[in-house]
Write a protein that holds these residues in place. Sequence first.
Motif, PDB file in Angstrom:
ATOM      1  N   ALA A  49       0.834  -1.209   0.000  1.00  0.00           N
ATOM      2  CA  ALA A  49       0.000   0.000   0.000  1.00  0.00           C
ATOM      3  C   ALA A  49       0.865   1.253   0.000  1.00  0.00           C
ATOM      4  N   SER A  50       1.948   1.223   0.750  1.00  0.00           N
ATOM      5  CA  SER A  50       2.855   2.360   0.802  1.00  0.00           C
ATOM      6  C   SER A  50       3.491   2.608  -0.566  1.00  0.00           C
ATOM      7  N   ARG A  51       3.919   1.542  -1.231  1.00  0.00           N
ATOM      8  CA  ARG A  51       4.515   1.680  -2.569  1.00  0.00           C
ATOM      9  C   ARG A  51       3.499   2.217  -3.571  1.00  0.00           C
ATOM     10  N   MET A  52       2.277   1.696  -3.531  1.00  0.00           N
ATOM     11  CA  MET A  52       1.239   2.162  -4.454  1.00  0.00           C
ATOM     12  C   MET A  52       0.921   3.634  -4.212  1.00  0.00           C
ATOM     13  N   ASN A  53       0.869   4.029  -2.959  1.00  0.00           N
ATOM     14  CA  ASN A  53       0.597   5.422  -2.621  1.00  0.00           C
ATOM     15  C   ASN A  53       1.713   6.326  -3.127  1.00  0.00           C
ATOM     16  N   ARG A  54       2.961   5.897  -2.954  1.00  0.00           N
ATOM     17  CA  ARG A  54       4.099   6.688  -3.418  1.00  0.00           C
ATOM     18  C   ARG A  54       4.058   6.844  -4.943  1.00  0.00           C
ATOM     19  N   ARG A  55       3.758   5.757  -5.665  1.00  0.00           N
ATOM     20  CA  ARG A  55       3.660   5.829  -7.130  1.00  0.00           C
ATOM     21  C   ARG A  55       2.524   6.768  -7.548  1.00  0.00           C
ATOM     22  N   SER A  56       1.417   6.703  -6.844  1.00  0.00           N
ATOM     23  CA  SER A  56       0.283   7.558  -7.157  1.00  0.00           C
ATOM     24  C   SER A  56       0.659   9.025  -6.960  1.00  0.00           C
ATOM     25  N   ILE A  57       1.350   9.321  -5.891  1.00  0.00           N
ATOM     26  CA  ILE A  57       1.780  10.691  -5.615  1.00  0.00           C
ATOM     27  C   ILE A  57       2.753  11.160  -6.683  1.00  0.00           C
ATOM     28  N   GLU A  58       3.678  10.282  -7.094  1.00  0.00           N
ATOM     29  CA  GLU A  58       4.650  10.650  -8.114  1.00  0.00           C
ATOM     30  C   GLU A  58       3.967  10.950  -9.438  1.00  0.00           C
ATOM     31  N   ARG A  59       2.966  10.165  -9.808  1.00  0.00           N
ATOM     32  CA  ARG A  59       2.247  10.376 -11.066  1.00  0.00           C
ATOM     33  C   ARG A  59       1.360  11.608 -10.999  1.00  0.00           C
ATOM     34  N   ASP A  60       1.152  12.099  -9.831  1.00  0.00           N
ATOM     35  CA  ASP A  60       0.232  13.207  -9.627  1.00  0.00           C
ATOM     36  C   ASP A  60       0.898  14.567  -9.835  1.00  0.00           C
ATOM     37  N   GLY A  61       2.137  14.588 -10.310  1.00  0.00           N
ATOM     38  CA  GLY A  61       2.857  15.848 -10.485  1.00  0.00           C
ATOM     39  C   GLY A  61       2.141  16.834 -11.381  1.00  0.00           C
ATOM     40  N   LEU A  62       1.659  16.369 -12.527  1.00  0.00           N
ATOM     41  CA  LEU A  62       0.949  17.250 -13.455  1.00  0.00           C
ATOM     42  C   LEU A  62      -0.322  17.791 -12.818  1.00  0.00           C
ATOM     43  N   SER A  63      -1.052  16.941 -12.111  1.00  0.00           N
ATOM     44  CA  SER A  63      -2.284  17.390 -11.455  1.00  0.00           C
ATOM     45  C   SER A  63      -1.991  18.463 -10.411  1.00  0.00           C
ATOM     46  N   ARG A  64      -0.940  18.249  -9.628  1.00  0.00           N
ATOM     47  CA  ARG A  64      -0.584  19.242  -8.610  1.00  0.00           C
ATOM     48  C   ARG A  64      -0.148  20.556  -9.249  1.00  0.00           C
ATOM     49  N   PHE A  65       0.598  20.460 -10.352  1.00  0.00           N
ATOM     50  CA  PHE A  65       1.034  21.662 -11.065  1.00  0.00           C
ATOM     51  C   PHE A  65      -0.183  22.429 -11.578  1.00  0.00           C
ATOM     52  N   ARG A  66      -1.109  21.709 -12.200  1.00  0.00           N
ATOM     53  CA  ARG A  66      -2.329  22.354 -12.709  1.00  0.00           C
ATOM     54  C   ARG A  66      -3.146  22.972 -11.578  1.00  0.00           C
ATOM     55  N   ASP A  67      -3.282  22.254 -10.475  1.00  0.00           N
ATOM     56  CA  ASP A  67      -4.070  22.768  -9.353  1.00  0.00           C
ATOM     57  C   ASP A  67      -3.468  24.039  -8.775  1.00  0.00           C
ATOM     58  N   ALA A  68      -2.141  24.105  -8.737  1.00  0.00           N
ATOM     59  CA  ALA A  68      -1.476  25.287  -8.177  1.00  0.00           C
ATOM     60  C   ALA A  68      -1.716  26.526  -9.029  1.00  0.00           C
ATOM     61  N   LEU A  69      -1.997  26.325 -10.323  1.00  0.00           N
ATOM     62  CA  LEU A  69      -2.108  27.459 -11.231  1.00  0.00           C
ATOM     63  C   LEU A  69      -3.441  27.540 -11.972  1.00  0.00           C
ATOM     64  N   ARG A  70      -4.358  26.659 -11.645  1.00  0.00           N
ATOM     65  CA  ARG A  70      -5.639  26.589 -12.365  1.00  0.00           C
ATOM     66  C   ARG A  70      -6.370  27.932 -12.322  1.00  0.00           C
ATOM     67  N   GLY A  71      -6.886  28.312 -13.477  1.00  0.00           N
ATOM     68  CA  GLY A  71      -7.632  29.557 -13.573  1.00  0.00           C
ATOM     69  C   GLY A  71      -6.777  30.759 -13.914  1.00  0.00           C
ATOM     70  N   ARG A  72      -5.476  30.648 -13.730  1.00  0.00           N
ATOM     71  CA  ARG A  72      -4.595  31.775 -14.032  1.00  0.00           C
ATOM     72  C   ARG A  72      -3.997  31.679 -15.427  1.00  0.00           C
ATOM     73  N   TYR A  73      -3.902  30.456 -15.949  1.00  0.00           N
ATOM     74  CA  TYR A  73      -3.331  30.217 -17.272  1.00  0.00           C
ATOM     75  C   TYR A  73      -4.147  29.140 -17.970  1.00  0.00           C
ATOM     76  N   PRO A  74      -4.152  29.142 -19.304  1.00  0.00           N
ATOM     77  CA  PRO A  74      -4.900  28.105 -20.031  1.00  0.00           C
ATOM     78  C   PRO A  74      -4.360  26.702 -19.726  1.00  0.00           C
ATOM     79  N   GLU A  75      -5.262  25.737 -19.649  1.00  0.00           N
ATOM     80  CA  GLU A  75      -4.885  24.340 -19.351  1.00  0.00           C
ATOM     81  C   GLU A  75      -3.876  23.816 -20.365  1.00  0.00           C
ATOM     82  N   LEU A  76      -4.064  24.180 -21.623  1.00  0.00           N
ATOM     83  CA  LEU A  76      -3.154  23.746 -22.684  1.00  0.00           C
ATOM     84  C   LEU A  76      -1.731  24.213 -22.400  1.00  0.00           C
ATOM     85  N   LEU A  77      -1.590  25.442 -21.995  1.00  0.00           N
ATOM     86  CA  LEU A  77      -0.274  25.996 -21.681  1.00  0.00           C
ATOM     87  C   LEU A  77       0.336  25.279 -20.484  1.00  0.00           C
TER      88      LEU A  77
END
Length: 138
Positions: free
Chosen positions: A23-51
């Motif tokens: 479970a710990s390994r799966m959680n770590r992999r999930s967090i690692e794959r979540d980089g793009l989502s976290r980046f988008r969430d930090a900036l959502r609404g300020r810049y186009p999603e495509l950018l």
Amino acid sequence: MVRLSVAVAGIVLLLGVVALVRASRMNRRSIERDGLSRFRDALRGRYPELLLAHVYGYLAERHGTQQPHVHVSPSDDLRRVYGLVDLDLEDAVLVIADRAGARLPRAKELDALKTGVRSVEDLLRFLEPYVRPDVVRE
């Protein structure tokens, strides 16, 4: 009977530890794959999603990976973290704009990179006018 109970308890404990590690390994992999989502969430609404997607993708490649699990922060220093300096920064802007289907900045416009673009957010701010739908690609 006591030996059997101790053996069963040992097996249950061992299975519990194995499940916890998995479970710990799966959680770590999930967090690692979540980089793009976290980046988008930090900036959502300020810049186009495509950018956001194209800037993140380019910086993840620059970081040495093809998969979306790199942590990219808006405050990351482009020079220190990604090695983007001078002509490399100009190349990055041109590649990102091209991938996004945006109008490519002219040479005169690229001169502003030298003084105004230091962080990931500065890069987004610089590129944003070129990916707006009202800007026609030349």
